[in-house]
Write a protein that holds these residues in place. Structure first.
Motif, PDB file in Angstrom:
ATOM      1  N   GLU A 162       0.715  -1.206  -0.032  1.00 25.77           N
ATOM      2  CA  GLU A 162       0.085  -0.269   0.204  1.00 25.77           C
ATOM      3  C   GLU A 162       1.047   1.151   0.331  1.00 25.77           C
ATOM      4  N   ARG A 163      -0.002   2.318   0.001  1.00 20.67           N
ATOM      5  CA  ARG A 163       1.092   3.820  -0.825  1.00 20.67           C
ATOM      6  C   ARG A 163       0.765   4.536   0.877  1.00 20.67           C
ATOM      7  N   VAL A 164       1.943   4.943   0.811  1.00 19.08           N
ATOM      8  CA  VAL A 164       2.373   5.177   2.023  1.00 19.08           C
ATOM      9  C   VAL A 164       1.922   7.107   2.223  1.00 19.08           C
ATOM     10  N   PRO A 165       0.958   7.867   2.166  1.00 18.34           N
ATOM     11  CA  PRO A 165       0.896   9.146   2.055  1.00 18.34           C
ATOM     12  C   PRO A 165       2.144  10.020   2.274  1.00 18.34           C
ATOM     13  N   PRO A 166       1.886  11.684   2.247  1.00 18.12           N
ATOM     14  CA  PRO A 166       3.272  12.383   2.864  1.00 18.12           C
ATOM     15  C   PRO A 166       2.208  12.869   4.969  1.00 18.12           C
ATOM     16  N   GLY A 167       2.901  12.542   5.793  1.00 12.35           N
ATOM     17  CA  GLY A 167       2.590  12.958   6.798  1.00 12.35           C
ATOM     18  C   GLY A 167       2.571  11.606   7.819  1.00 12.35           C
ATOM     19  N   ASP A 168       2.590  10.456   6.976  1.00  9.24           N
ATOM     20  CA  ASP A 168       2.289   9.560   7.982  1.00  9.24           C
ATOM     21  C   ASP A 168       3.414   9.027   8.278  1.00  9.24           C
ATOM     22  N   GLU A 169       3.549   8.965   9.674  1.00  8.04           N
ATOM     23  CA  GLU A 169       4.503   8.242  10.389  1.00  8.04           C
ATOM     24  C   GLU A 169       5.580   7.096   9.902  1.00  8.04           C
ATOM     25  N   ARG A 170       4.936   6.148   9.128  1.00  7.27           N
ATOM     26  CA  ARG A 170       5.700   5.459   8.679  1.00  7.27           C
ATOM     27  C   ARG A 170       6.562   5.824   7.157  1.00  7.27           C
ATOM     28  N   ARG A 171       6.616   6.508   6.915  1.00 12.24           N
ATOM     29  CA  ARG A 171       7.175   7.070   6.049  1.00 12.24           C
ATOM     30  C   ARG A 171       8.580   7.632   6.407  1.00 12.24           C
ATOM     31  N   PRO A 172       9.481   7.449   5.513  1.00 12.53           N
ATOM     32  CA  PRO A 172      10.762   7.339   6.557  1.00 12.53           C
ATOM     33  C   PRO A 172      11.431   9.170   5.883  1.00 12.53           C
ATOM     34  N   GLU A 173      12.557   9.390   6.849  1.00 19.35           N
ATOM     35  CA  GLU A 173      13.642  10.792   7.116  1.00 19.35           C
ATOM     36  C   GLU A 173      13.079  11.238   5.856  1.00 19.35           C
ATOM     37  N   TRP A 174      14.054  10.534   4.796  1.00 19.12           N
ATOM     38  CA  TRP A 174      14.707  11.485   3.511  1.00 19.12           C
ATOM     39  C   TRP A 174      13.342  10.856   2.453  1.00 19.12           C
ATOM     40  N   ALA A 175      12.600  10.317   2.458  1.00 24.16           N
ATOM     41  CA  ALA A 175      10.940  11.012   1.711  1.00 24.16           C
ATOM     42  C   ALA A 175      10.846  12.302   1.734  1.00 24.16           C
ATOM     43  N   ASP A 176      10.160  13.157   0.425  1.00 21.64           N
ATOM     44  CA  ASP A 176       9.448  14.645   0.532  1.00 21.64           C
ATOM     45  C   ASP A 176       7.991  14.064  -0.252  1.00 21.64           C
ATOM     46  N   GLU A 177       7.371  15.193   0.290  1.00 25.11           N
ATOM     47  CA  GLU A 177       6.094  15.095  -1.000  1.00 25.11           C
ATOM     48  C   GLU A 177       5.983  14.765  -2.149  1.00 25.11           C
ATOM     49  N   ARG A 178       7.106  15.047  -3.013  1.00 24.41           N
ATOM     50  CA  ARG A 178       6.918  14.259  -3.822  1.00 24.41           C
ATOM     51  C   ARG A 178       7.139  12.618  -4.380  1.00 24.41           C
ATOM     52  N   ASP A 179       8.087  12.152  -3.605  1.00 24.92           N
ATOM     53  CA  ASP A 179       8.126  10.856  -3.634  1.00 24.92           C
ATOM     54  C   ASP A 179       7.114  10.073  -2.536  1.00 24.92           C
ATOM     55  N   THR A 180       6.995   9.030  -3.643  1.00 24.42           N
ATOM     56  CA  THR A 180       6.334   7.727  -3.577  1.00 24.42           C
ATOM     57  C   THR A 180       6.593   6.592  -2.935  1.00 24.42           C
TER      58      THR A 180
END
Length: 242
Positions: free
Chosen positions: A116-134
């Motif tokens: 599943e895709r993790v949207p921006p703001g979700d705590e599961r997103r890695p630190e390196w990811a910004d809003e453009r990253d999937t």
């Protein structure tokens, strides 16, 4: 035969306006049937005080040359100003996306871990990811895929679906183009050009002087004062156009 005063006037005009050397003037006197004169005589003519007629022509000619040169430097200056304003560059906008694999014919149906895709703001997103990253994560459920279907690389490990928490593989792609990003180096070079052209224009016009000095052959010198209107026009031409 031309009078002495006329010969002096002609010699001065040819010298200052046509840039003829004494030898050339000597030859022109002969060609025009005025007479044959020694070079020393012609040099004497050139050291005479110019008549008012010659002074006016010399003044007008030199003022015109200077203003033409100033106009050229002004055009170059304006082009440099435009170059500074346009000193930008285009930059590619990049983003990180999952690396995808495709189900081959001999693999179908392929069992992989669901994701599943993790949207921006979700705590599961890695630190390196910004809003453009999937960003995607694998979940406990499985998914069965047919030939040609895609799935995130890493969804199947060691012949079995990946476990939750296993990291997918990512790659960097271009997702857009950002235009007109400031180019400090280009802008600095354009400003340097502007300053150079302004200095050249000031030198050509003699901004702080209202006289023209003419030195020829090292031993002939005249100074011509500019009229107030010409001097004012020259000063006006040196002002920056804002």
């Amino acid at each position: 035969m031309a009078t002495y005063e006329r010969r002096v006037t002609l010699a001065l005009k040819w010298h200052h306006l046509d840039n003829l050397a004494p030898e050339d003037i000597q030859e022109r006197f002969v060609d025009e049937g005025i007479g044959e004169y020694a070079l020393s005589t012609i040099r004497g003519y050139l050291n005479s005080e110019p008549a008012e007629e010659v002074l006016e022509q010399i003044e007008a000619e030199h003022a015109n040359v200077r203003l033409q040169s100033a106009e050229r430097y002004e055009r170059l200056y304006q082009r440099a100003r435009e170059a500074e304003a346009e000193a930008t560059r285009d930059e590619w906008v990049e983003a990180v996306v999952p690396k995808m694999d495709r189900v081959a014919e001999h693999e179908a149906p392929l069992r992989v871990a669901d994701w599943e895709r993790v949207p921006p703001g979700d705590e599961r997103r890695p630190e390196w990811a910004d809003e453009r990253d999937t960003v995607v994560v694998f979940v406990a459920d499985d998914r069965y895929l047919d030939v040609g279907q895609e799935y995130p690389a890493g969804a199947r490990r060691g012949g079995q679906p990946a476990r939750p928490g296993t990291q997918p593989e990512y790659r960097t792609v271009r997702v857009g183009l950002e235009r007109d990003v400031d180019d400090p180096k280009g802008q600095a070079m354009a400003r340097k050009e502007q300053a150079s052209y302004q200095r050249e224009k000031a030198d050509v016009l003699g901004v702080y002087s209202t006289d023209i000095n003419m030195n020829v052959d090292g031993d002939i010198e005249h100074t011509v004062d500019l009229d107030s209107e010409t001097a004012a026009a020259i000063r006006e031409a040196t002002l920056d156009d804002e």
